[in-house]
Design a protein around this motif. Sequence first.
Motif, PDB file in Angstrom:
ATOM      1  N   ALA A  21       0.275  15.225  15.006  1.00  0.00           N
ATOM      2  CA  ALA A  21       1.070  14.063  15.415  1.00  0.00           C
ATOM      3  C   ALA A  21       1.294  13.105  14.251  1.00  0.00           C
ATOM      4  CB  ALA A  21       0.385  13.342  16.564  1.00  0.00           C
ATOM      5  N   PHE A  22       0.316  13.022  13.320  1.00  0.00           N
ATOM      6  CA  PHE A  22       0.401  12.092  12.199  1.00  0.00           C
ATOM      7  C   PHE A  22       0.833  12.765  10.890  1.00  0.00           C
ATOM      8  CE2 PHE A  22      -2.280   9.582  15.011  1.00  0.00           C
ATOM      9  CZ  PHE A  22      -1.797   8.298  14.799  1.00  0.00           C
ATOM     10  N   TYR A  23       1.283  13.996  10.950  1.00  0.00           N
ATOM     11  CA  TYR A  23       1.681  14.687   9.724  1.00  0.00           C
ATOM     12  C   TYR A  23       2.784  13.923   8.997  1.00  0.00           C
ATOM     13  CZ  TYR A  23       4.020  17.978   6.639  1.00  0.00           C
ATOM     14  OH  TYR A  23       4.623  18.564   5.554  1.00  0.00           O
ATOM     15  N   ALA A  24       2.666  13.867   7.634  1.00  0.00           N
ATOM     16  CA  ALA A  24       3.677  13.168   6.841  1.00  0.00           C
ATOM     17  C   ALA A  24       4.248  14.045   5.735  1.00  0.00           C
ATOM     18  CB  ALA A  24       3.089  11.890   6.240  1.00  0.00           C
ATOM     19  N   ASN A  25       3.391  14.759   5.006  1.00  0.00           N
ATOM     20  CA  ASN A  25       3.882  15.583   3.895  1.00  0.00           C
ATOM     21  C   ASN A  25       2.811  16.581   3.482  1.00  0.00           C
ATOM     22  OD1 ASN A  25       2.053  14.163   1.973  1.00  0.00           O
ATOM     23  ND2 ASN A  25       3.432  12.447   2.340  1.00  0.00           N
TER      24      ASN A  25
ATOM     25  N   HIS B 262       3.948  11.479  20.274  1.00  0.00           N
ATOM     26  CA  HIS B 262       3.802  11.726  18.849  1.00  0.00           C
ATOM     27  C   HIS B 262       4.097  10.484  18.007  1.00  0.00           C
ATOM     28  CE1 HIS B 262       8.015  12.395  19.970  1.00  0.00           C
ATOM     29  NE2 HIS B 262       8.299  11.928  18.775  1.00  0.00           N
ATOM     30  N   TYR B 263       3.881  10.599  16.706  1.00  0.00           N
ATOM     31  CA  TYR B 263       4.155   9.526  15.764  1.00  0.00           C
ATOM     32  C   TYR B 263       5.661   9.327  15.660  1.00  0.00           C
ATOM     33  CZ  TYR B 263       3.517   6.636  11.591  1.00  0.00           C
ATOM     34  OH  TYR B 263       3.510   5.592  10.694  1.00  0.00           O
ATOM     35  N   ASP B 264       6.126   8.120  15.974  1.00  0.00           N
ATOM     36  CA  ASP B 264       7.571   7.869  15.993  1.00  0.00           C
ATOM     37  C   ASP B 264       7.775   6.367  16.110  1.00  0.00           C
ATOM     38  OD1 ASP B 264      10.374   8.245  16.223  1.00  0.00           O
ATOM     39  OD2 ASP B 264      10.069  10.098  17.345  1.00  0.00           O
ATOM     40  N   LYS B 265       9.023   5.971  16.233  1.00  0.00           N
ATOM     41  CA  LYS B 265       9.322   4.581  16.561  1.00  0.00           C
ATOM     42  C   LYS B 265       9.748   4.523  18.017  1.00  0.00           C
ATOM     43  CE  LYS B 265      12.240   0.591  15.630  1.00  0.00           C
ATOM     44  NZ  LYS B 265      13.361   0.002  14.861  1.00  0.00           N
ATOM     45  N   TYR B 266       9.105   3.641  18.783  1.00  0.00           N
ATOM     46  CA  TYR B 266       9.406   3.463  20.198  1.00  0.00           C
ATOM     47  C   TYR B 266       9.668   1.987  20.458  1.00  0.00           C
ATOM     48  CZ  TYR B 266       6.781   7.881  20.474  1.00  0.00           C
ATOM     49  OH  TYR B 266       6.315   9.155  20.279  1.00  0.00           O
ATOM     50  N   GLU B 267      10.536   1.710  21.379  1.00  0.00           N
ATOM     51  CA  GLU B 267      10.763   0.339  21.817  1.00  0.00           C
ATOM     52  C   GLU B 267      10.823   0.319  23.340  1.00  0.00           C
ATOM     53  OE1 GLU B 267      13.510  -2.255  19.516  1.00  0.00           O
ATOM     54  OE2 GLU B 267      14.134  -0.372  18.593  1.00  0.00           O
ATOM     55  N   ILE B 268      10.177  -0.677  23.923  1.00  0.00           N
ATOM     56  CA  ILE B 268      10.243  -0.869  25.372  1.00  0.00           C
ATOM     57  C   ILE B 268      10.765  -2.272  25.639  1.00  0.00           C
ATOM     58  CG2 ILE B 268       9.004  -0.860  27.553  1.00  0.00           C
ATOM     59  CD1 ILE B 268       6.949   0.971  26.380  1.00  0.00           C
TER      60      ILE B 268
END
Length: 464
Positions: A390-394, A266-272
């Motif tokens: 997945a891209f829902y904001a408001n 989903h839409y989020d912040k990810y770090e690898i």
Amino acid sequence: MGFTCSSCAATNAAASCRQQSLGWKHRGTPNPHRPRLLNGGATQNHTPLGPIQALGGLCLLAAASSLPTQPCYLSRAVRGVDGCRMEGWGWLLVLGAAVLLGAESKAPLERPTFGDIYHVKGAISLPYAEIREPFEAWYNLTGGKSRIEYYGGQVVTFQFGSVGPFGASFKVTPETTETEVNVRKCFRINGTDRDPIAPQSVFPSLEHFRWVREERFRGQHCAVWQNVSYWGHKKNVYTLRVGSSARGPVPLHYEVRGYNSLLGSHYDKYEIEYSAFGHRFAPSVFQLPHGERPLPPQGPAGGFGNYACDGGEEWRAYEWIKKHGGIASTESYGPYLGQNGYCHYNQSELVAPLVGYVTVEPGSAEALKAALFKHGPVAVNIDASHKSFAFYANGVYEEPRCGNETSDLDHAVLAVGYGVLHGKSYWLIKNSWSTYWGNDGYILIAMKDNNCGVATAASFPILA
């Protein structure tokens, strides 16, 4: 140790990060619009300042940079020039040459490649969900195979593109039932025509990435590559930092702010974070466990038919909680890992014992409203398979393609309220992903026509 493997029906170049050089010699074809250096530094449009014996403009630049604290250092570097008449011209020459050569050094680098065969360690982090998953990956594109271990081998996934007509994936994971505790088993899912299975890379495709800068990252010099895209009003920013070695590019860090196109989440912040990158490993790492006999998969909810991180239903979890006198608290059991884990509930404090649970009248918005008003939050299932979710904001979410039949529902969430916004009735839904997604982790789903099936399969427990 032997494993049990069950078959499930398929449903589902080398641009090194080198220090950017000003480049002491011109590369590429001449630019007709750029003044050419003549007579050691004068341009075509100016009178030469005099002979610079055996020194070209670049040598002058080098000489100037080597004498930064001495007055008239340019004239000292050049024989045949009196006094300091050349000092001002020298500065202009230095600056002009630096600009021209610096502009040439900004030419796009070749996109890095990490090879068709590699081995790498690292960790996947979702900061807003407070999850950090250590992993180790082996990848062989030529052989059509990949293997990824999470948490030191607690869960292992294999993806073989060469098996069967559409590939197959295997997952080795601990399983706990009413009669077995933490038995490692292997489950198989076959690919389909619409959803074939291929080896899983842990690096993004760099097709649409562009070089943006070079910088220091955690003590290492690296090139920064970035891809920016939009889906509706939502912006996706993908940033890959690449280091260098004698053997070629080295992946350092990948950050996603948006839809996770690499892992399909989903839409989020990810770090690898990447470490211990190399290209050699034993072919035996792709061997599957032997000696399995088919068994139906059962999840750690204890033989009630759920599949842990691979899915389940609320009422099955209620039954487990009823039988065992409660569910372990987060404080005593430990945090959510994002992967199946070893069961240790008998070492934890059990809370929230149940006497039963209630299934809300299917499809009835009024019954769901009453349950929320009288009993508080209600567990519901929805169709969350669309990218618009997945891209829902408001705003109030309405997806015309959303299903509301039981077979369409694929995601369990929590209904916590309802209301009206700009004339549209909605359900207030708390998702389980993170506060980076949606509206601080929440979404307003339209009540109209039972959009996405909020009222189709709702339930809530009755505490003892």
